[in-house]
Design a protein around this motif. Structure first.
Motif, PDB file in Angstrom:
ATOM      1  N   LEU A  27       0.741  -1.147  -0.046  1.00 45.66           N
ATOM      2  CA  LEU A  27       0.030   0.027   0.074  1.00 45.66           C
ATOM      3  C   LEU A  27       0.949   1.264   0.017  1.00 45.66           C
ATOM      4  O   LEU A  27       0.485   2.181  -0.846  1.00 45.66           O
ATOM      5  N   THR A  28       1.851   1.284   0.814  1.00 45.55           N
ATOM      6  CA  THR A  28       3.030   2.339   0.747  1.00 45.55           C
ATOM      7  C   THR A  28       3.581   2.740  -0.563  1.00 45.55           C
ATOM      8  O   THR A  28       3.528   3.877  -1.102  1.00 45.55           O
TER       9      THR A  28
ATOM     10  N   GLN B 238       1.104   4.195  -3.160  1.00 46.78           N
ATOM     11  CA  GLN B 238       0.625   5.528  -2.898  1.00 46.78           C
ATOM     12  C   GLN B 238       1.749   6.471  -3.285  1.00 46.78           C
ATOM     13  O   GLN B 238       1.459   7.401  -4.160  1.00 46.78           O
ATOM     14  N   GLN B 239       3.039   5.985  -3.188  1.00 55.61           N
ATOM     15  CA  GLN B 239       3.890   6.892  -3.518  1.00 55.61           C
ATOM     16  C   GLN B 239       4.130   6.916  -4.935  1.00 55.61           C
ATOM     17  O   GLN B 239       4.577   7.841  -5.682  1.00 55.61           O
TER      18      GLN B 239
ATOM     19  N   ALA C 232       1.745   6.334  -7.291  1.00 55.18           N
ATOM     20  CA  ALA C 232       0.545   6.896  -7.615  1.00 55.18           C
ATOM     21  C   ALA C 232       1.183   8.544  -7.815  1.00 55.18           C
ATOM     22  O   ALA C 232       0.357   9.414  -8.546  1.00 55.18           O
ATOM     23  N   ALA C 233       1.709   9.063  -6.645  1.00 53.29           N
ATOM     24  CA  ALA C 233       2.058  10.331  -6.642  1.00 53.29           C
ATOM     25  C   ALA C 233       2.986  11.025  -7.708  1.00 53.29           C
ATOM     26  O   ALA C 233       2.842  12.034  -8.074  1.00 53.29           O
TER      27      ALA C 233
END
Length: 399
Positions: free
Chosen positions: A344-345, A348-349, A351-352
Motif C-alpha cells: 500500500l505504501t 501510494q508513492q 501514484a503520486a
C-alpha cells in the motif's frame, strides 16, 4: 529508460539495486559526499560482485541496477560486464558519472562503448565539477550520448547559498525549501540545459548535504519532520552494495560508510550472500517495512517513551538500540499484514509520481524537471548555444 521511470521505481522495495563500483575518482570536488579520491582503494571484489549480479533470477531480479562511485567509469570494462549480466536476467542498468573524461567535449571510444551498454546515463554537474570540466564540455559530451541513442539525464547539485528558508531536512523526507531553492547557480544551469536540449534532458536537482567533504560546507541538518507525522523513507527501499561489499538497506552515505552498519540496516555481504537472500531479508524485515511506511521518527513516537535523537537518519540509526521499537515493529508489521503495508505504501508513492518524491527528497523548486513538461517537443540536435555560469555563482564557488 528515462529518468522519470527510474525515479518512479525508487519507492519500490527491491525495485532497484545500487552498486558502488569504486570509491576512487580523478576529481577532487569539495562537496563530495563519498570523500572520493584517486588514493582511495576501496571497491568490492570484482569476482564476488559479478557472482552476486549473476544470482539474479528472471522472476526476482531488480528492475534497475544503478552503478555509482566514486567514478564507475574508471572501471569501464567491469561496468559493462555488470550491465551485461544484469540485462541477461531482465534488469535495466543506469550509470552516474562525474564526467572526468569530457574535457574538450569528446567522449573517448573506450568510455563510449561502456555508456552505450547502459539503458540510462546520468552526468553529475555542479559548481565544483565545473572547476575541473567546463559545463560546455559536459553538455557536448551529453549530446554525443543522446546521438548514440542512450537516454540521458543530469544530476544537478546547488551551491547551498540560495535564499531559501533552510527548513528541509537535508538527510531525509520532508518539505524542502532549503538554501538551494533560490540559488542563482541552479537557475543559470537549468536555463542553459533547457536552451541546449529542451525536453530531451531531464534533471534531478539536489542540495548539498553535510556529508563527506561537504560536512563543513553547509549548515547542520535540521531536525526533520514532526514525530507525529508519517514520513516514509524511500531510501530504505533499494539495497546498496557498498565499497567493501557490505549490502546495506539504505543509501544514505552515513549508513553506507558506517561500520558496523546498524543491524536492522545490514542485509548481508556479497562474499556470503546472493541476491535472493538479500531481497528476502529486505522484503521480510518488519522494521524496514515500517521505515518505508512511516519513517523512523514516527516509529520512535509510536513505540518508545524516550525522545528520538535529533535528525531523521540519526533517529533511524538509533532504532537498533531501542528493543521496544523493534518489538513493536515485529508485532505490527510482521507476516501478511506487513506485506500489505509495504504494498500500500509503495502504491501510494508511485501514484503520486516521481516529481512528488523529489519534492520530498531533493530540491522542491526544481522537482518537476525529472519529467518533461506535457506536450513539450524536443529541440533539434544541432550544436546548442552554451552560456557560462553566472559571475555571482563563480565568485561564490571560488571562496
Amino acid at each position: 529508460m528515462d529518468l522519470a521511470e527510474l525515479i518512479g521505481l525508487r519507492p519500490v522495495p527491491c525495485g532497484g539495486l545500487l552498486v558502488a563500483l569504486t570509491r576512487r575518482c580523478p576529481m577532487s570536488c569539495a562537496h563530495c559526499s563519498t570523500a572520493s579520491s584517486m588514493t582511495a582503494s576501496e571497491e568490492p571484489d570484482q569476482r564476488q560482485l559479478l557472482r552476486f549480479i549473476d544470482s539474479f533470477g528472471v522472476e526476482d531480479r531488480p528492475e534497475v541496477v544503478m552503478l555509482t562511485g566514486g567514478e564507475p567509469l574508471l572501471l569501464p570494462e567491469l561496468a559493462a560486464r555488470v550491465a551485461g549480466l544484469a540485462q541477461a536476467k531482465g534488469s535495466r542498468v543506469a550509470l552516474l558519472s562525474g564526467m572526468f573524461f569530457a574535457r574538450g567535449g569528446r567522449v573517448p571510444d573506450r568510455i563510449m562503448r561502456t555508456i552505450t551498454a547502459m539503458d540510462h546515463f546520468s552526468a553529475s554537474l555542479d559548481v565544483h565539477h565545473e572547476r575541473e570540466v567546463p559545463r560546455a564540455d559536459v553538455l557536448r559530451a551529453l549530446r554525443a550520448v543522446l546521438d548514440a541513442g542512450i537516454p540521458a539525464s543530469i544530476h544537478l547539485t546547488g551551491t547551498g547559498t540560495g535564499t531559501g528558508t533552510g527548513t528541509g531536512t537535508g538527510e531525509g523526507p520532508g518539505p524542502d525549501t532549503g538554501a538551494d531553492s533560490g540559488d542563482p547557480y541552479l537557475a543559470d544551469v537549468v536555463a542553459d540545459v533547457r536552451r541546449a536540449f529542451g525536453a530531451r534532458m531531464p534533471m534531478l536537482v539536489n542540495e548539498v548535504r553535510p556529508l563527506g567533504r561537504a560536512a563543513g560546507l553547509v549548515r547542520p541538518t535540521p531536525p526533520g519532520p514532526d514525530d507525529d507525522v508519517a514520513a516514509p523513507c524511500a531510501l530504505a527501499a533499494w539495497p546498496v552494495v557498498a565499497f567493501d561489499g557490505t549490502v546495506a538497506a539504505c543509501c544514505n552515505q552515513w549508513t553506507v560508510d558506517r561500520r558496523p552498519v546498524p543491524p536492522h540496516l545490514r542485509l548481508g555481504h556479497i562474499a556470503e550472500d546472493d541476491w535472493p537472500t538479500v531481497r528476502e531479508r529486505s522484503l521480510g524485515s518488519p522494521v524496514l517495512r515500517m521505515l518505508r511506511a512511516v519513517g523512523p521518527r514516527r516509529l520512535h513516537a509510536r513505540y518508545e517513551t524516550a525522545p528520538a535523537p535529533a535528525g531523521y537518519c540519526r533517529s533511524c540509526h538509533a532504532l537498533g538500540d531501542r528493543p521496544s521499537v523493534l518489538e513493536g515493529a515485529a508485532r505490527d508489521a510482521g507476516g501478511r499484514v506487513g506485506e500489505l503495508l509495504d504494498r500500500l505504501t509503495t502504491a501510494q508513492q508511485r501514484a503520486a509520481g516521481p516529481a512528488a518524491l523529489v519534492r520530498r527528497m531533493g530540491c522542491a523548486r526544481y522537482a518537476h524537471l525529472v519529467e518533461p513538461p506535457p506536450g513539450e517537443e524536443p529541440v533539434p540536435t544541432n550544436e546548442p548555444r552554451l552560456t557560462q555560469a553566472s559571475p555571482t555563482a563563480e565568485a561564490r564557488s571560488s571562496r
